[in-house]
Design an enzyme around this catalytic site. Structure first.
Site, PDB file in Angstrom:
ATOM      1  N   GLY A 223       0.787  -1.327  -0.009  1.00 31.25           N
ATOM      2  CA  GLY A 223       0.092  -0.002  -0.047  1.00 31.25           C
ATOM      3  C   GLY A 223       0.866   1.159  -0.094  1.00 31.25           C
ATOM      4  N   HIS A 224       1.831   1.305   0.953  1.00 30.73           N
ATOM      5  CA  HIS A 224       2.784   2.197   0.868  1.00 30.73           C
ATOM      6  C   HIS A 224       3.535   2.589  -0.519  1.00 30.73           C
ATOM      7  CE1 HIS A 224       2.904   1.452   5.274  1.00 30.73           C
ATOM      8  NE2 HIS A 224       2.378   2.667   5.484  1.00 30.73           N
TER       9      HIS A 224
ATOM     10  N   GLN B  16      -1.200  11.691  17.369  1.00 29.58           N
ATOM     11  CA  GLN B  16      -2.251  10.860  16.766  1.00 29.58           C
ATOM     12  C   GLN B  16      -2.943   9.694  17.545  1.00 29.58           C
ATOM     13  OE1 GLN B  16      -0.760  10.686  12.800  1.00 29.58           O
ATOM     14  NE2 GLN B  16      -1.560   8.733  12.737  1.00 29.58           N
TER      15      GLN B  16
ATOM     16  N   GLN C 184      -9.225  10.328   6.928  1.00 30.29           N
ATOM     17  CA  GLN C 184      -8.235  11.022   7.008  1.00 30.29           C
ATOM     18  C   GLN C 184      -7.960  11.859   5.557  1.00 30.29           C
ATOM     19  OE1 GLN C 184      -4.312   9.494   8.376  1.00 30.29           O
ATOM     20  NE2 GLN C 184      -3.668   9.137   6.364  1.00 30.29           N
TER      21      GLN C 184
ATOM     22  N   MET D 203      -4.368  -4.220   3.127  1.00 29.09           N
ATOM     23  CA  MET D 203      -2.956  -4.111   3.552  1.00 29.09           C
ATOM     24  C   MET D 203      -2.979  -3.133   4.809  1.00 29.09           C
ATOM     25  SD  MET D 203      -0.155  -5.008   0.851  1.00 29.09           S
ATOM     26  CE  MET D 203      -0.168  -6.238  -0.322  1.00 29.09           C
TER      27      MET D 203
ATOM     28  N   ARG E 149      -0.833  -2.691  10.786  1.00 27.71           N
ATOM     29  CA  ARG E 149      -1.266  -3.355  12.064  1.00 27.71           C
ATOM     30  C   ARG E 149      -1.714  -4.805  11.605  1.00 27.71           C
ATOM     31  NH1 ARG E 149      -3.376   2.341  13.276  1.00 27.71           N
ATOM     32  NH2 ARG E 149      -2.282   2.897  15.294  1.00 27.71           N
TER      33      ARG E 149
HETATM   34  P1  AMP Z   1       0.345   4.800   7.596  1.00 30.99           P
HETATM   35  O1  AMP Z   1       1.966   4.340   7.676  1.00 30.99           O
HETATM   36  O2  AMP Z   1      -0.552   3.385   7.874  1.00 30.99           O
HETATM   37  O3  AMP Z   1       0.002   6.083   8.379  1.00 30.99           O
HETATM   38  O4  AMP Z   1      -0.211   5.146   6.090  1.00 30.99           O
HETATM   39  C1  AMP Z   1       0.538   6.039   5.331  1.00 30.99           C
HETATM   40  C2  AMP Z   1      -0.053   6.053   4.059  1.00 30.99           C
HETATM   41  O5  AMP Z   1      -0.411   4.902   3.445  1.00 30.99           O
HETATM   42  C3  AMP Z   1      -1.670   6.835   4.360  1.00 30.99           C
HETATM   43  O6  AMP Z   1      -1.951   7.606   3.288  1.00 30.99           O
HETATM   44  C4  AMP Z   1      -2.552   5.290   4.162  1.00 30.99           C
HETATM   45  O7  AMP Z   1      -3.841   5.659   3.750  1.00 30.99           O
HETATM   46  C5  AMP Z   1      -1.843   4.667   3.058  1.00 30.99           C
HETATM   47  N1  AMP Z   1      -2.066   3.480   2.966  1.00 30.99           N
HETATM   48  C6  AMP Z   1      -1.810   2.476   4.226  1.00 30.99           C
HETATM   49  N2  AMP Z   1      -2.491   1.435   4.014  1.00 30.99           N
HETATM   50  C7  AMP Z   1      -2.642   1.313   2.612  1.00 30.99           C
HETATM   51  C8  AMP Z   1      -3.403   0.378   1.638  1.00 30.99           C
HETATM   52  N3  AMP Z   1      -3.737  -0.900   2.014  1.00 30.99           N
HETATM   53  N4  AMP Z   1      -3.642   1.064   0.258  1.00 30.99           N
HETATM   54  C9  AMP Z   1      -3.213   2.072   0.069  1.00 30.99           C
HETATM   55  N5  AMP Z   1      -2.619   3.004   0.746  1.00 30.99           N
HETATM   56  C10 AMP Z   1      -2.576   2.554   2.222  1.00 30.99           C
END
Ligand code: AMP
Length: 287
Positions: A36-37, A61, A153, A184, A187
């Site tokens: 995802g990232h 947060q 968000q 994905m 967590r």
């Molecule tokens: P996080 O590290 O969880 O704060 O996520 C960082 C960025 O990655 C945020 O913009 C999330 O929405 C995005 N993100 C997290 N998981 C996914 C996913 N499965 N698909 C697409 N974007 C994601």
């Protein structure tokens, strides 16, 4: 790829690029990267000349009883993955530099932060909006890329930059899922094998709702009932919320008029998972 943790150094690099007329993309993250990232990074790589990925587990947060201390961290693994995607700077500011003694300024996006995850995580979006505004000020990107996985968000940030006249384009990108459909998330590493199997009910519920909507179901009641049935029939689950909302205002809707967003948060074991999808009466779209 450079790993930069100093705020002044980040600003200098960014200013130099801007002087050279280069376009900058920022992908804010909390690390422990997954596909995802990486999908956001690949988009940012294409959308600009320079790509900055911030990695900051933002204390502001997390609630007092949440997982700040145990949030997965692995800078070595993350920097290898970021390097492979072609990130120019992995920006890793220290909490003490982001929130030094005497720090007292926070941003609240009022209405959009209230419902859904905002209701069960008081102060969460205040922390998110504040850190994102700080990162935008520090990096001064032309475009910032976020995932629809955290749909509320994304709407909060769109509102924040519009309301405060921040000169950046906000791009939202589709949710990346495991082969079996689980969204994905960093967590997901908390899940035991049994919980991992149970967690699939979120995707199954969203899929069922999409099919219902496509077959003509429009009422909130019929959709949420089906979703609730699937989740409550799955062991280890505890529903935090199920909501059918307007895609931009995030206000609850009673019927699907053209489109609505179905969003849910479910605790699987001790892990709180979120997911969402677009519900549309006519067209098939990515879940
Ligand atoms: P996080 O590290 O969880 O704060 O996520 C960082 C960025 O990655 C945020 O913009 C999330 O929405 C995005 N993100 C997290 N998981 C996914 C996913 N499965 N698909 C697409 N974007 C994601």
């Amino acid at each position: 790829m450079e790993i930069v943790s100093g705020l002044a150094q980040m600003r200098q690099i960014s200013q130099d690029w801007r002087t050279q007329g280069q376009r900058i993309a920022l992908v804010p993250t909390m690390g422990y990267f997954h596909e995802g990232h990486l999908s956001l990074m690949r988009y940012g790589r294409e959308a600009a000349d320079r790509l900055v990925v911030s990695l900051f587990v933002n204390p502001a947060q997390f609630g007092p009883h949440e997982d700040l201390a145990t949030y997965p961290r692995d800078l070595e693994r993350d920097s290898g993955m970021a390097r492979e995607v072609g990130v120019d700077v992995l920006y890793t500011p220290e909490p003490a530099a982001m929130y030094p003694p005497g720090y007292q300024t926070y941003v609240t996006v009022e209405e959009l932060s209230r419902g859904l995850c905002g209701a069960s995580r008081p102060g969460h979006f205040r922390g998110v909006a504040t850190v994102v505004l700080k990162l935008l000020n520090q990096v001064q990107p032309d475009v910032a890329v976020f995932g629809e996985k955290d749909y509320q968000q994304l709407q909060v940030i769109r509102r924040l930059v519009a309301d405060l006249n921040v000169p950046v384009e906000i791009v939202g990108r589709p949710i990346v899922r495991e082969a079996d459909g689980l969204a994905m998330s960093s967590r997901n590493t908390y899940l035991s094998p049994e919980e991992r199997a149970a967690a699939l009910c979120l995707f199954r519920a969203l899929k069922a709702a999409r099919e219902l909507a496509l077959s003509g179901a429009k009422s909130r009641e019929s959709i949420l009932e089906a979703v609730k049935g699937i989740i409550t029939a799955t062991p280890h689950t505890d529903i935090d919320y199920l909501a059918l909302v307007h895609p931009e205002t995030l206000q609850e809707v009673n019927t699907i008029e053209k489109e609505a967003r179905l969003a849910l948060a479910v605790k699987v074991g001790k892990t709180r998972l979120i997911d969402n999808t677009l519900l549309s009466e006519s067209r098939l779209c990515c879940v």
